[in-house]
Design a protein around this motif. Sequence first.
Motif, mmCIF file in Angstrom:
data_model
loop_
_atom_site.group_PDB
_atom_site.id
_atom_site.type_symbol
_atom_site.label_atom_id
_atom_site.label_comp_id
_atom_site.label_asym_id
_atom_site.label_seq_id
_atom_site.Cartn_x
_atom_site.Cartn_y
_atom_site.Cartn_z
ATOM 1 N N VAL A 72 0.674 -1.032 -0.015
ATOM 2 C CA VAL A 72 0.132 -0.040 0.010
ATOM 3 C C VAL A 72 0.735 1.176 -0.136
ATOM 4 N N GLU A 73 2.000 1.166 -0.832
ATOM 5 C CA GLU A 73 2.992 2.297 -0.854
ATOM 6 C C GLU A 73 2.304 3.616 -1.052
ATOM 7 N N ALA A 74 1.202 3.774 -1.949
ATOM 8 C CA ALA A 74 0.630 5.031 -2.259
ATOM 9 C C ALA A 74 -0.310 5.464 -1.416
ATOM 10 N N LYS A 75 -0.461 4.787 0.050
ATOM 11 C CA LYS A 75 -1.359 5.364 0.851
ATOM 12 C C LYS A 75 -0.793 6.492 1.587
ATOM 13 N N SER A 76 -1.444 7.620 1.773
ATOM 14 C CA SER A 76 -1.099 8.843 2.128
ATOM 15 C C SER A 76 -1.828 9.264 3.477
ATOM 16 N N THR A 77 -2.731 8.669 3.758
ATOM 17 C CA THR A 77 -3.441 8.873 5.105
ATOM 18 C C THR A 77 -3.591 7.612 5.937
ATOM 19 N N THR A 78 -3.967 7.797 7.223
ATOM 20 C CA THR A 78 -4.259 6.528 8.032
ATOM 21 C C THR A 78 -5.144 7.021 9.125
ATOM 22 N N THR A 79 -5.973 5.926 9.677
ATOM 23 C CA THR A 79 -6.919 6.173 10.853
ATOM 24 C C THR A 79 -6.032 6.208 12.170
ATOM 25 N N VAL A 80 -6.262 7.187 13.235
ATOM 26 C CA VAL A 80 -5.209 7.157 14.378
ATOM 27 C C VAL A 80 -6.350 6.795 15.544
ATOM 28 N N ALA A 81 -7.539 6.709 15.261
ATOM 29 C CA ALA A 81 -8.428 6.405 16.585
ATOM 30 C C ALA A 81 -9.325 5.323 15.968
ATOM 31 N N PHE A 82 -10.527 5.975 15.190
ATOM 32 C CA PHE A 82 -11.650 4.931 14.730
ATOM 33 C C PHE A 82 -12.378 5.988 13.563
ATOM 34 N N ASP A 83 -13.208 5.055 12.800
ATOM 35 C CA ASP A 83 -14.062 5.709 11.921
ATOM 36 C C ASP A 83 -15.396 5.274 12.379
ATOM 37 N N PHE A 84 -16.368 6.086 12.303
ATOM 38 C CA PHE A 84 -17.762 5.950 12.951
ATOM 39 C C PHE A 84 -18.973 6.136 11.626
ATOM 40 N N GLY A 85 -19.787 5.313 11.410
ATOM 41 C CA GLY A 85 -20.902 5.493 10.522
ATOM 42 C C GLY A 85 -22.140 4.550 10.853
ATOM 43 N N ARG A 86 -23.258 4.880 10.176
ATOM 44 C CA ARG A 86 -24.487 4.189 10.801
ATOM 45 C C ARG A 86 -25.271 3.882 9.676
ATOM 46 N N ILE A 87 -25.934 2.598 9.738
ATOM 47 C CA ILE A 87 -26.847 2.438 8.329
ATOM 48 C C ILE A 87 -28.125 1.552 9.270
ATOM 49 N N SER A 88 -29.295 1.892 8.947
ATOM 50 C CA SER A 88 -30.420 1.203 9.349
ATOM 51 C C SER A 88 -30.689 0.120 8.507
#
Length: 207
Positions: A72-88
């Motif tokens: 993943v050499e092209a990856k420029s960002t990274t998650t440092v805590a968590f992502d959050f979403g919602r779906i019904s």
Amino acid sequence: MHSTASETERAEAAASRTPLRATADNGLKIVIVGGFGVGKTTMVRSVSEIRPLSTEETMTRAGVGVDDPTGVEAKSTTTVAFDFGRISVNDSAVLYLFGAPGQERFWFLWDRLFSGTLGAVVLVDTRRLDDSWYAIDRLEAHGMPFIVARNDFGGPQHSPEQVREALDLSPDIPLIDCDARDRESAKTVLITLVDHLYALSVQETAP
């Protein structure tokens, strides 16, 4: 003028979000785990019906020699805590999605994220299956049900049997293919997990 434009953008963003139904009274917490760069943030973003909360930060030179960017050499960002979403899921059930950080230096956060979680999705990249071991080990240590979804990166092709053998998955753990960028594909992953959790609950209550 700039302030007015910003307020307009915020109002438009708020209007585009799907409000939580008044009848929703059953919240189910789901965690998406996996190695660095397997597509966890992408999946949360693609499937969430609200604008997801993201803690992505730009990768800096401080991570050189600490994070392993192989594949993943092209990856420029990274998650440092968590992502959050919602779906019904329906009028009464809502899934709350948490995407866990993938780098080893952030794994200490996982136990907190697992608290109150009903089940998990282990997202894997078949080019780097070894990166999935820690996620599976931690889930098994917590006794948490999970399914495995192999994300399509166009890398080496492996049969489901080969992936099962490589990850030492028992036959009762669902393994499906997905494209984390595609909303319908990501929804199928979540539906598969919910079906798996339901099947396990039926087994537990059966005489």
